[in-house]
Write a protein that holds these residues in place. Structure first.
Motif, PDB file in Angstrom:
ATOM      1  N   ARG A  43      -2.727  19.581   6.388  1.00  0.00           N
ATOM      2  CA  ARG A  43      -2.662  20.213   5.071  1.00  0.00           C
ATOM      3  C   ARG A  43      -1.224  20.622   4.771  1.00  0.00           C
ATOM      4  N   TYR A  44      -0.809  20.301   3.546  1.00  0.00           N
ATOM      5  CA  TYR A  44       0.536  20.612   3.102  1.00  0.00           C
ATOM      6  C   TYR A  44       0.478  21.083   1.652  1.00  0.00           C
ATOM      7  N   ASP A  45       1.523  21.753   1.246  1.00  0.00           N
ATOM      8  CA  ASP A  45       1.651  22.059  -0.174  1.00  0.00           C
ATOM      9  C   ASP A  45       2.105  20.823  -0.946  1.00  0.00           C
ATOM     10  N   TYR A  46       2.993  20.035  -0.327  1.00  0.00           N
ATOM     11  CA  TYR A  46       3.545  18.856  -0.998  1.00  0.00           C
ATOM     12  C   TYR A  46       3.472  17.647  -0.069  1.00  0.00           C
ATOM     13  N   CYS A  47       2.955  16.552  -0.598  1.00  0.00           N
ATOM     14  CA  CYS A  47       3.017  15.260   0.083  1.00  0.00           C
ATOM     15  C   CYS A  47       3.902  14.341  -0.755  1.00  0.00           C
ATOM     16  N   VAL A  48       4.882  13.739  -0.114  1.00  0.00           N
ATOM     17  CA  VAL A  48       5.756  12.769  -0.767  1.00  0.00           C
ATOM     18  C   VAL A  48       5.386  11.400  -0.230  1.00  0.00           C
ATOM     19  N   LEU A  49       4.908  10.521  -1.089  1.00  0.00           N
ATOM     20  CA  LEU A  49       4.432   9.211  -0.669  1.00  0.00           C
ATOM     21  C   LEU A  49       5.552   8.193  -0.833  1.00  0.00           C
TER      22      LEU A  49
ATOM     23  N   VAL B 252       4.586  10.803  -5.915  1.00  0.00           N
ATOM     24  CA  VAL B 252       4.471   9.370  -5.644  1.00  0.00           C
ATOM     25  C   VAL B 252       5.849   8.734  -5.804  1.00  0.00           C
ATOM     26  N   SER B 253       6.381   8.242  -4.687  1.00  0.00           N
ATOM     27  CA  SER B 253       7.721   7.650  -4.677  1.00  0.00           C
ATOM     28  C   SER B 253       7.686   6.265  -4.037  1.00  0.00           C
ATOM     29  N   THR B 254       6.664   5.494  -4.352  1.00  0.00           N
ATOM     30  CA  THR B 254       6.464   4.201  -3.699  1.00  0.00           C
ATOM     31  C   THR B 254       7.304   3.095  -4.299  1.00  0.00           C
ATOM     32  N   GLY B 255       7.886   3.326  -5.471  1.00  0.00           N
ATOM     33  CA  GLY B 255       8.678   2.281  -6.100  1.00  0.00           C
ATOM     34  C   GLY B 255       7.808   1.147  -6.610  1.00  0.00           C
ATOM     35  N   LEU B 256       8.421  -0.008  -6.823  1.00  0.00           N
ATOM     36  CA  LEU B 256       7.724  -1.210  -7.296  1.00  0.00           C
ATOM     37  C   LEU B 256       7.884  -2.287  -6.240  1.00  0.00           C
ATOM     38  N   TRP B 257       6.765  -2.722  -5.681  1.00  0.00           N
ATOM     39  CA  TRP B 257       6.795  -3.706  -4.604  1.00  0.00           C
ATOM     40  C   TRP B 257       6.097  -5.013  -4.971  1.00  0.00           C
TER      41      TRP B 257
ATOM     42  N   VAL C  77       5.626  17.082   3.575  1.00  0.00           N
ATOM     43  CA  VAL C  77       5.763  15.957   4.486  1.00  0.00           C
ATOM     44  C   VAL C  77       6.055  14.711   3.650  1.00  0.00           C
ATOM     45  N   ILE C  78       6.914  13.846   4.170  1.00  0.00           N
ATOM     46  CA  ILE C  78       7.190  12.551   3.553  1.00  0.00           C
ATOM     47  C   ILE C  78       6.492  11.491   4.389  1.00  0.00           C
ATOM     48  N   LEU C  79       5.643  10.702   3.763  1.00  0.00           N
ATOM     49  CA  LEU C  79       4.870   9.675   4.459  1.00  0.00           C
ATOM     50  C   LEU C  79       5.425   8.295   4.122  1.00  0.00           C
ATOM     51  N   GLU C  80       5.764   7.543   5.141  1.00  0.00           N
ATOM     52  CA  GLU C  80       6.352   6.210   4.958  1.00  0.00           C
ATOM     53  C   GLU C  80       5.627   5.199   5.833  1.00  0.00           C
ATOM     54  N   ARG C  81       5.200   4.110   5.246  1.00  0.00           N
ATOM     55  CA  ARG C  81       4.396   3.138   5.992  1.00  0.00           C
ATOM     56  C   ARG C  81       5.213   2.309   6.972  1.00  0.00           C
ATOM     57  N   ASN C  82       6.502   2.152   6.724  1.00  0.00           N
ATOM     58  CA  ASN C  82       7.338   1.315   7.572  1.00  0.00           C
ATOM     59  C   ASN C  82       8.043   2.141   8.636  1.00  0.00           C
TER      60      ASN C  82
ATOM     61  N   ALA D 214       0.859  -1.174   0.000  1.00  0.00           N
ATOM     62  CA  ALA D 214       0.000   0.000   0.000  1.00  0.00           C
ATOM     63  C   ALA D 214       0.884   1.209   0.000  1.00  0.00           C
ATOM     64  N   GLY D 215       0.341   2.360   0.372  1.00  0.00           N
ATOM     65  CA  GLY D 215       1.136   3.567   0.359  1.00  0.00           C
ATOM     66  C   GLY D 215       2.157   3.544   1.467  1.00  0.00           C
ATOM     67  N   ALA D 216       2.924   4.604   1.527  1.00  0.00           N
ATOM     68  CA  ALA D 216       3.912   4.733   2.576  1.00  0.00           C
ATOM     69  C   ALA D 216       3.432   5.760   3.559  1.00  0.00           C
TER      70      ALA D 216
END
Length: 742
Positions: A148-154, A295-300, A175-180, A11-13
């Motif tokens: 609320r942010y101007d930029y979300c990095v997933l 979107v920086s989730t890569g390939l999983w 903000v950078i959001l990471e699931r792990n 899923a997302g990060a």
């Protein structure tokens, strides 16, 4: 028995914001409970505790009573100030000094309360009783508001952290959001046999940082010269465990705003194209609202192919990595990429035989110049195959085979159209069948309003993006890193760290121009400096060197002056004014690109390279190519460009002869042909002259050469400045080191 393939959940990060003072985590509730510091009222101590709603921190309350019986209450949060104390913005218009009942409600809203009583004890008790319901209502209101942010990095992988660095440097709200629990979690699992195939060449004989990045495929870009992967490992092919440690170091030392433990399960969009916003919802129902989504989730997700018996196969993501588990076993591997050969290489010394099967023949990186093809570090099976030591390669469609279980717990492969052939290559039974078919992008977290289209390449495994990496049909959503590889799939290095660290920077320049009015960074030059500047770039720059045929330098020509733009996505050349903020002057433009030759040749055979500069256009290996356009190409020109060309047909083109040392500094082979080409495009003399020659030319010519006009006639000596050491580029016939070329 053969284990069924089990796909990794993808899923997302996400991330978790640092907890406020007094916060604690209670494992018994499977969530966070906020425990503010106890409220102190005189000698009475009260404690307020309530489970967090939607993973949002509750509001800490502080109450104090001074000697004049004045109670002051403040609520922490996004506040302004009233009478010297903090008050939430959305409640600051409420009045102060109500009746006791209204005062209690106002106190819960975060206002400053002032009252005096004859009986301090009763006053304190009444105050607290009226305060608690209002506090609970306020906490609910705060919890319902998304961040609320101007930029979300997933995703906090290498591309996500690289984007975070550029956003932090520009002081953007992000903000950078990471699931792990940490960055780069992909590298905690893959590659399964733990050896990276990205080159970590530390010793180059140079001290030029930009040049050394050409041979450092793991470090990210920053302003810190010491923030390199070599601090973690000095091996040419490092162990994969070191990369998450490097990313953690990168994020911590640069102070990036990363929130870990936020598993984004849904991404949606609302609004028009001009006012579009994206909402990311995690599994705890917390929302993150942003104007731009990176979107920086890569390939999983492992790529799957369904065929009869596919349930009997094992997946690359779940196989044992202990070679002893394959002792004296026959193994069939579906796939011929690096993961397939990596797996085969790890068990060659234990398995009885290993066969690789896929629709396409093996492609060798040193032949195709594509780093995603089979690398020599993984190709030992080619030896045992060609020297007929039981192992082998076979081609055929995965749709044409079936896997059947035998009575002895072994499996057999059958080729459906030709099952009756008695020399079918895969006719012997196998103990294991392993699928190593690569990975795919996780589209499932995007709803219909925010889902990028599938790409036209890589069998639709990747999201489709524009030439500036914006999702097709999703304005404001940009795809970064490996997932953006559809734009240069099998053509350049955009799917790998040493490539996408530069495309991320290019995307940042696009965002700065679009949303903040900052034009693409450029360097003003006089045309007499252009030859030296181009030579400096082709001998040092890492971006165009790694992202060949994708990122190139653009020179805007305006009379005797020019603007030099670095690392522009040249496949979006027709969009240059809107993406960069620079208009194209009447003098036209030059495009500097690094590219391989289009001819098919034997990479190790005789005559594989050219050395005569007059044959530069026949160069096979990586070499600089400069295109000249008198007008900006149109969108139709870009669509009609010749096959294999990164840009349309120019008015003039110049190839610099390939060089064995990748040092384009020869006075005869490189410098002089480049100068003559620039003179042709600019219709001016770019030669360098001594002062005596400039004096004579000024006496005999109405318009002396540009070099004399910009130097001698302005009483500045030779043309140039500190960037070029003040030296003309053709005053010496001796070899010039790349570090001195500009």
């Amino acid at each position: 028995m053969i284990a069924q393939v089990t796909a990794l959940h993808s899923a997302g990060a996400g991330t978790r914001q640092p907890h406020p003072p007094g916060h604690r985590t209670d494992a018994l509730t499977h969530g966070a409970i906020n425990k503010p510091s106890p409220m102190t009222l005189g000698h009475h101590v009260f404690e307020w505790r309530r489970a967090r709603l939607r993973s949002h921190p509750m509001v800490p309350i502080t109450i104090s009573v001074d000697t004049v019986a004045q109670a002051i209450m403040t609520v922490a949060g996004p506040c302004t100030h009233l009478n010297g104390f903090s008050v939430p913005r959305h409640l600051r218009s409420m009045l102060v000094g109500k009746s006791p009942l209204a005062a209690g409600a106002a106190a819960g809203a975060g206002q400053v309360l002032r009252f005096k009583t004859a009986d301090m004890v009763m006053g304190r008790l009444l105050f607290v009783l009226l305060l608690i319901p209002a506090l609970i209502e306020t906490a609910d209101a705060v919890a319902d508001q998304p961040d609320r942010y101007d930029y979300c990095v997933l995703g906090a992988g290498p591309s996500g952290l690289q984007a975070g660095h550029f956003l932090a440097k520009a002081r953007r709200n992000y903000v950078i959001l990471e699931r792990n629990a940490g960055p780069g979690s992909f590298f905690n699992v893959y590659p399964r046999h733990r050896k990276l195939i990205s080159i970590n060449k530390i010793y180059t004989g140079r001290r030029n940082r930009e040049f050394n990045l050409r041979h450092d495929w793991n470090s990210l870009l920053s302003d810190r010269p010491d923030l390199l992967f070599q601090r973690i490992s000095r091996d040419l092919y490092p162990h994969a465990d070191g990369y998450p440690r490097y990313l953690s170091m990168f994020a911590e030392e640069l102070g990036l705003n990363v929130r870990y433990g936020v598993d984004v399960g849904r991404v949606s969009a609302s609004g028009t194209s001009a006012e579009r916003r994206y909402v990311l919802t995690d599994l705890n129902k917390q929302e993150y609202n942003c104007r731009v989504l990176l979107v920086s989730t890569g390939l999983w997700d492992p790529q799957k192919v369904q065929f009869p018996g596919s349930d009997l196969t094992e997946g690359y993501d779940s196989i044992s990595v202990d070679p002893e588990d394959y002792k004296d076993q026959a193994v069939l591997i579906l796939g011929k990429g690096n993961s397939a050969f990596e797996t085969a290489q790890s068990i060659l010394g234990r398995a009885s035989y290993v066969h690789l099967y896929s629709p396409s023949p093996v492609r060798l990186a040193w032949q195709t110049h594509y780093v995603g093809d089979l690398r020599a570090v993984n190709n030992e099976l080619l030896d045992t195959y060609q020297l007929k030591s039981l192992d082998g390669l076979s081609e055929g469609s995965l749709d044409d085979i079936a896997i059947e279980a035998g009575n002895d717990s072994r499996v057999a492969a059958a080729q459906l159209p030709a099952y009756h052939y008695d020399n079918f290559p895969l006719r012997q039974p196998y103990d294991r069948v392993i699928t190593c078919l690569g990975f795919t992008f996780n589209f499932s977290i995007f709803d219909s309003s925010a889902r990028p289209a599938n790409s036209d390449v890589a069998r639709g495994r990747l999201p489709g993006v524009t030439s500036w990496y914006e999702g097709q049909g999703t304005p404001g959503l940009f795809v970064l890193g490996t997932a953006a590889h559809s734009k240069d799939y099998r053509a350049s290095a955009g799917g790998f760290i040493h490539g996408f660290r530069y495309t991320v920077r290019a995307v940042h320049h696009v965002l700065e121009n679009r949303y903040h009015g900052n034009t693409w960074p450029s360097t003003p030059l006089s045309v007499t400096e252009l030859n030296s500047w181009i030579l400096k770039r082709v001998n040092e720059a890492s971006g165009p060197y790694q992202m060949f045929s994708v990122l190139g330098d653009v020179v805007l020509l305006n009379g005797s002056q020019c603007e030099y733009l670095e690392e522009f996505p040249i496949q979006a050349l027709d969009k240059l004014p809107s993406l960069s903020g620079h208009s194209v002057p009447q003098g036209g433009l030059l495009v500097l690109n690094m590219q391989y030759g289009l001819n098919h040749f034997d990479s190790l055979g005789p005559g594989r390279s050219r050395s005569e500069w007059t044959q530069a256009w026949k160069s096979n290996f990586l070499h600089p190519v400069i295109y000249y356009y008198d007008t900006l190409p149109t969108e139709q020109d870009m669509k009609n460009r010749p096959a294999g060309w990164p840009v349309p047909r120019p008015k003039a083109v110049h190839h610099m002869i390939e060089d064995f040392l990748t040092e384009w500094d020869g006075p005869v082979s490189h410098r002089q042909p480049l100068r003559r080409f620039l003179e042709h495009c600019l219709n001016t003399d770019l030669r360098a002259f001594y002062a005596e020659s400039c004096f004579l030319l000024s006496l005999t010519h109405r318009s002396p050469p540009q070099f004399c006009q910009q130097g001698y006639l302005k009483q500045q000596g030779v043309a140039g400045d500190g960037r070029h050491g003040g030296q003309p580029e053709v005053t010496t016939m001796g070899p010039v080191h790349p570090s001195q070329a500009a």
